[in-house]
Design a protein around this motif. Structure first.
Motif, PDB file in Angstrom:
ATOM      1  N   LEU A  96       1.767   9.396  -5.956  1.00 51.43           N
ATOM      2  CA  LEU A  96       2.302  10.732  -5.728  1.00 51.43           C
ATOM      3  C   LEU A  96       3.317  11.117  -6.793  1.00 51.43           C
ATOM      4  N   ARG A  97       4.152  10.174  -7.215  1.00 49.35           N
ATOM      5  CA  ARG A  97       5.151  10.473  -8.248  1.00 49.35           C
ATOM      6  C   ARG A  97       4.470  10.847  -9.568  1.00 49.35           C
ATOM      7  N   GLU A  98       3.462  10.062  -9.955  1.00 53.05           N
ATOM      8  CA  GLU A  98       2.802  10.354 -11.222  1.00 53.05           C
ATOM      9  C   GLU A  98       2.007  11.647 -11.145  1.00 53.05           C
ATOM     10  N   LEU A  99       1.363  11.911 -10.009  1.00 54.52           N
ATOM     11  CA  LEU A  99       0.647  13.180  -9.856  1.00 54.52           C
ATOM     12  C   LEU A  99       1.620  14.358  -9.895  1.00 54.52           C
ATOM     13  N   LYS A 100       2.778  14.204  -9.284  1.00 49.87           N
ATOM     14  CA  LYS A 100       3.762  15.274  -9.302  1.00 49.87           C
ATOM     15  C   LYS A 100       4.242  15.536 -10.722  1.00 49.87           C
ATOM     16  N   LEU A 145       0.831  -1.204   0.000  1.00 48.13           N
ATOM     17  CA  LEU A 145       0.000   0.000   0.000  1.00 48.13           C
ATOM     18  C   LEU A 145       0.867   1.256   0.000  1.00 48.13           C
ATOM     19  N   ALA A 146       1.937   1.255   0.764  1.00 45.30           N
ATOM     20  CA  ALA A 146       2.847   2.401   0.778  1.00 45.30           C
ATOM     21  C   ALA A 146       3.477   2.614  -0.600  1.00 45.30           C
ATOM     22  N   GLY A 147       3.842   1.501  -1.264  1.00 47.51           N
ATOM     23  CA  GLY A 147       4.398   1.620  -2.603  1.00 47.51           C
ATOM     24  C   GLY A 147       3.384   2.168  -3.593  1.00 47.51           C
ATOM     25  N   THR A 148       2.133   1.724  -3.433  1.00 46.16           N
ATOM     26  CA  THR A 148       1.082   2.214  -4.334  1.00 46.16           C
ATOM     27  C   THR A 148       0.879   3.712  -4.180  1.00 46.16           C
TER      28      THR A 148
END
Length: 446
Positions: free
Chosen positions: A244-248, A236-239
């Motif tokens: 967050l990376r893709e949204l950024k 879940l943390a990885g997801t």
């Protein structure tokens, strides 16, 4: 200064008319005192009164009856010249001044043909009348000067009208170009907003669905199998980190200036399909992948489209289908990639307003030059089928849909002439699925 005078004249047209009429009368009366270019007599009262008639007539009627005024002032000018010759002065173009102004105004307000006809008629009429003024032969210098003034008046009016029309056309073109630029800018903004909204939807929907499934699984396993629950929480943390990376990357694109063509970073494609499948398998969804034909690279836009469609389709499986397995089939033909995502879920068909998932998938397929079909299968479950060109949209041969007909599942048949034939010669597959070309309503809410 000249511009200020023109603006003042537009605001006070009647004042300008009176000034012009007074000047015409003054020139006509002054010319009656001349003989051989010298002042030899005082103005005649009778001539002065007669000289006031043409300017007054012009003043009263030139706006409403421009053609009639040319005829009337020409006749009056000829009569005034005949009267002047009787008192001994040399007639000059000033006696026909009202006719010259009437010709100028006519050329300014009408078309070229009308102005030419009236100018030629006035020139001939005044030339004939000038011969009767003193019984002199035609084409004396003063007669040539009179005819030249008549022709010049018409030519100046025509020139001013042409320039005014040209400026009006230039202003109209500039206004049209400005409106066109504004419309194009609004369209580009709208398209960019739609693209970003679609990208954000795909990212958020996928990762939130996975996070929800992983959190629910972890909560279920927390008491009975804490080790597996901890593993699920790590996933879940990885997801969430991936989300967050893709949204950024997507939101960061909005902050970049001077490079509107900068692609999203990272740009996923079918090369990351195993990673995507693994993320769904961690939630308990079994996914099988089948590749038919020789795999070929896709254009960057189509590659991203294929990835996002698989991502959204599998996300829909986890949210709606209630099934335990899903399959992804990649069928490569000569010019098409047929991408099929199906599941064996048995959730009842959903009715009502269609969701944005199918709309986004359809828009992505159309933007890449392909098409998409989605619907419930006759034997249960849901299926999404997409056809994407294997060549760039601007270089692909037109009408590829008609040359490469498969059955929507990557099983097209090719005859000995090199043409593909299948059972998809229409748009309706007969099993509840229909290809969307951009003008069909969404048939299924998903």
């Amino acid at each position: 200064m000249f511009t200020d005078w023109r603006q003042w004249a537009r605001r006070h047209p009647r004042t300008v008319d009176v000034v012009v009429a007074v000047l015409l009368w003054t020139f006509a009366v002054f010319s009656s005192t001349l003989t051989n270019a010298r002042i030899v007599r005082a103005p005649s009262l009778a001539f002065a009164l007669a000289a006031a008639v043409p300017p007054v007539v012009l003043l009263l009627g030139h706006r409403s009856y421009p053609r009639t005024m040319v005829v009337v002032t020409t006749v009056l000018g000829g009569a005034l010249g005949l009267m002047g010759s009787s008192i001994g002065f040399d007639p000059s173009p000033s006696v026909a001044g009202a006719a010259l102004v009437a010709l100028y105004l006519l050329a300014l307000r009408t078309d070229h043909r009308t102005a030419t006809l009236y100018t030629a008629g006035a020139a001939v009429a005044l030339l004939i009348a000038s011969a009767a003024w003193g019984g002199v032969p035609l084409l004396r210098p003063d007669q040539v000067g009179l005819v030249s003034c008549v022709l010049l008046a018409g030519a100046v009016g025509e020139s001013v009208r042409s320039r005014r029309d040209h400026l009006t056309a230039v202003e109209a073109r500039a206004e049209l170009a400005e409106r066109t630029r504004e419309e194009e800018a609004r369209q580009r903004v709208s398209e960019e907003r739609t693209r970003i909204a679609r990208e954000l939807h795909d990212i958020v929907a996928h990762h939130i669905a996975l996070a929800h499934a992983q959190a629910a699984t972890a909560a279920y396993l927390l008491r009975s199998k804490p080790d597996q629950a901890q593993e699920m929480l790590d996933q879940l943390a990885g997801t969430t980190s991936s989300a967050l990376r893709e949204l950024k990357a997507t939101v960061g694109l909005l902050r970049r200036e001077g490079d509107p063509e900068t692609p999203l970073e990272p740009t996923p494609g079918l090369a990351r399909l195993p990673e995507l499948i693994a993320s769904f398998e961690h939630t308990g969804l079994a996914v099988s992948v089948t590749v038919e034909g020789e795999a070929r690279p896709l254009p960057p836009g189509a590659d991203l489209t294929a990835y996002r469609i698989v991502q959204e389709a599998l996300t829909n499986v986890t949210k709606h289908s209630g099934g335990a397995t899903a399959s992804v089939r990649l069928g490569y033909s000569r010019r098409l990639l047929t991408l099929t995502v199906s599941d064996d879920g048995h959730a009842p068909p959903t009715t009502g307003t269609p969701g944005y998932g199918l709309i986004g998938m359809r828009e992505r397929a159309l933007s890449a030059g392909g098409r998409l079909a989605a619907g419930h299968r006759a034997d249960g479950g849901f299926e999404v089928t997409t056809e994407l060109p294997l060549e760039a949209l601007e270089t692909a041969e037109p009408g590829f849909h008609g040359a490469d007909h498969g059955d929507g599942r990557g099983n097209g048949r090719r005859n000995h002439h090199g043409h593909d034939h299948g059972d998809d010669h229409g748009n309706d597959h007969g099993d509840g699925r229909r290809y969307d070309h951009g003008d069909d309503e969404e048939r299924t809410a998903r």
